[in-house]
Design an enzyme around this catalytic site. Sequence first.
Site, PDB file in Angstrom:
ATOM      1  N   TRP A 347      -0.905  -1.689  21.937  1.00  0.00           N
ATOM      2  CA  TRP A 347       0.398  -1.281  22.212  1.00  0.00           C
ATOM      3  C   TRP A 347       1.105  -0.006  23.402  1.00  0.00           C
ATOM      4  O   TRP A 347       2.014   0.351  23.707  1.00  0.00           O
ATOM      5  CB  TRP A 347       0.782  -0.064  20.971  1.00  0.00           C
ATOM      6  N   ASP A 348      -0.296  -0.089  24.138  1.00  0.00           N
ATOM      7  CA  ASP A 348      -0.499   0.927  25.815  1.00  0.00           C
ATOM      8  C   ASP A 348       1.040  -0.385  26.110  1.00  0.00           C
ATOM      9  O   ASP A 348       1.817   1.110  27.573  1.00  0.00           O
ATOM     10  CB  ASP A 348      -1.422   0.020  26.251  1.00  0.00           C
ATOM     11  N   GLU A 486      -5.926   6.542  13.930  1.00  0.00           N
ATOM     12  CA  GLU A 486      -7.166   5.227  13.609  1.00  0.00           C
ATOM     13  C   GLU A 486      -8.263   5.714  12.871  1.00  0.00           C
ATOM     14  O   GLU A 486      -9.475   5.587  12.810  1.00  0.00           O
ATOM     15  CB  GLU A 486      -7.867   4.919  14.963  1.00  0.00           C
ATOM     16  N   LYS A 605      -8.188  11.665  15.457  1.00  0.00           N
ATOM     17  CA  LYS A 605      -8.221  11.523  17.082  1.00  0.00           C
ATOM     18  C   LYS A 605      -7.542  11.216  18.322  1.00  0.00           C
ATOM     19  O   LYS A 605      -8.090  12.071  19.155  1.00  0.00           O
ATOM     20  CB  LYS A 605      -9.164   9.902  16.993  1.00  0.00           C
ATOM     21  N   GLN A 606      -5.996  11.445  17.741  1.00  0.00           N
ATOM     22  CA  GLN A 606      -5.086  10.824  18.285  1.00  0.00           C
ATOM     23  C   GLN A 606      -3.539  12.047  18.072  1.00  0.00           C
ATOM     24  O   GLN A 606      -3.697  11.763  17.130  1.00  0.00           O
ATOM     25  CB  GLN A 606      -4.576  10.297  19.590  1.00  0.00           C
TER      26      GLN A 606
END
Length: 791
Positions: A347-348, A486, A605-606
Amino acid sequence: MTGLLWEYDGYDPAEERLRESLCTVGNGRFATRGALPECAADAVHYPGTYAAGCYNRLTSEVAGRPVENEDMVNLPNWLPLRFRPAAGDWLTPDTVPPAEHHLALHLDPGVLERRTRYPLGDGVTLLVRQLRLVHMADPCLAALRTDLTAEGGTVELDVETALDGGVSNSGVARYQDLDGRHLAHVETGSDPPGGTMWLRCRTRTSGIVVGVAARLSAGGAPVTDAHEARRAVQHLRLSLAPGRTVTVDKTVALHTSHDPALSDPLRAAVDRVASAPGFDDLLASHATAWEQLWRRAELDVPGDPGRILRLHRFHVLQTLSPHTADIDVGVPARGLHGEAYRGHVFWDELFVLPYLNLHLPEVSRALLHYRYRRLDAARHAAREAGLRGALYPWQSGSDGREETQRMHLNPRSGRWVPDHTRLQRHVGSAVAYNVWQYCEASGDTGFLHTEGAEMLLLIARFWADSAVYDEHLGRHRIRGVVGPDEYHDAYPDADRPGLDDNAYTNVTAAWVLARALDLLRLLPEPRRRELAEQIGLDDETARWEEVSRTLHVPFHDGVISQFEGYGDLAELDWHGYRARYGDIRRLDRILEAEGDTVNRYKASKQADVLMLGYLFAPDELRSLFTRLGHRLDDDTWSATVDHYLHRTSHGSTLSGLVHGWILARARRTDAWGFVQEALRGDIADVQGGTTGEGIHLGAMAGTLDLVQRCLTGLETRDGKLWLDPVHLPELSSYGFSLRYRGNWGVALRLRSGLLEATMPPCSGRAPIDFRLPDRVVRVGPGERVRMRLPD
């Protein structure tokens, strides 16, 4: 050569992989890592050349089961050029410690320079200076110039140059148990003998033919062939008098069977290198192409942040250049710089296209076409899941099938564990978001009404079909997914993976459904009828409207929950884990190695929920929540930011970027630390060795967009440029140019509370409306307007 340099002084084996990634040179079609030409792949060095979209699929046995992976292929290495005193040993920094070693990446002309002094004994040294380029004007050419100078005595020097087809994909330690031998049927030769040497090979399963040819020039020195199995090799002997420099130029052409308008990649490579001009002319045309590209992507930020942003622009532009518009590729998450993530497309693009939209919209369009060409595969994936519409894969490669591995290695524990990240179905919302943003910025209604409409409507259909009505809640729910975080891929002790009502997934799904309904209202009636016939659109739009207003968004303790049940998870002893492990960015690996799981804890994680504030301006986000029946006021959003800020390990380079973006708009005093983290993510390798496996393209592009859109509050909406600048003291003066709806070179500059907008002269172009919070300012062709900003 002048302009900004990115430099490294001294030889440090521990830093070599990082330097190789950050000194990669490319042109959007292929790129080559900044490895030293005299060094082969080993524990220190890793030369690699990668062509965009060149994949191959292999099956390996992992933990007693067959595992299939598709990788971006490490192509034949065109770099090898080594040297030694006659009858001596080959010189490398590992065998003969250099007296001097310096690398300089010249960003303006896109050239890598190295300078090394090898001591040869008895006061004699060999000075090696090299210039390397992967040509930005002719995307099939590369060149290496080597100047060899004897100092303190005469040197008889043997030189060997090669094209190496014996390479493999072995640049990521975690993949070492997997088959990485992607090249087969390697043939070598010269045309004529002692002339252009060549190598031809084929990928083992995808059948892509690769042809590489090299022309050598060494001031008239005779060249002899010495080809080996899987390597085309040429030798020459040079006699260097004291102070005399001999220049060896190696010009290379690379073609594959994916290239348009050719029948034989090898013949094309041989012909192309034979007709290529000399190094000086190649350098001049290469530098001109880069100069034009820099102008189209102008960004002026002073000081050290500006220097890092220049490096980030360099890597974005050489991964996704105008040449990318001519080939069928997506956004490789790690660039063309290494083998991490296997060169897959995630998805970057969500972090990359918003920047490209306003500089290279033709590249954005091509990257969206990559998704459109795989729309049938996405429809097939939805059918396999028992749903209608289009389900895009979390990891995509050559043909659009799901490439996410079923198992991944935890290097901390040495165990292969299940990988459930394929349940990140929110990637479809990213595709839809990019379609909408591209069309708003470019004004490309042709794409919006055709390919864009098909993708957007089918993604909306998927979300509507995924939503299940819950009588108890009186709302629709999306179950069994994984969010951007994630870390959480299942409930504690659950017997199946997936989570319910991930807030990011549900809110973005509601946005997609709302935009799809807007699009249907905007479409010309004949085209709307065609689409209805083409995709079988029936009376389902009433359901789209309902689902877009009733998707469940969970809350707990007055903040938005990451997913339903998140508030019931245990709190993690953050202080204790930091005291024990220091760097806990990859908390998931730490806990798995302990026999625990991050699924039990409020730990991310983010950014996940906070990603909503990255995608949507405050007014639009409030409007979305109002549509969903919730009031999102400043206090609730601030409390939500605080909640996750203290529970995130930042195990992704995107996390610092998103947190910096959010805080720049919400709480400026805390923003700069995260902005610095985003700026330094790759140059300082903050994730601990990952940059050596390839740069993080989304994070690099995101830092550029942070200046372009976040600090300016820039939105492209309703045919206007909306601006709502925020003052970040550490980045208080900057300027950039952009391309907006056919207007080239529109310039914005902010300094000392003044915003200056300039529109270049262009006959026949309409004025641009700049909409500030308190007024609308119209700027016509050839005009410059200064606007005082409120305190």
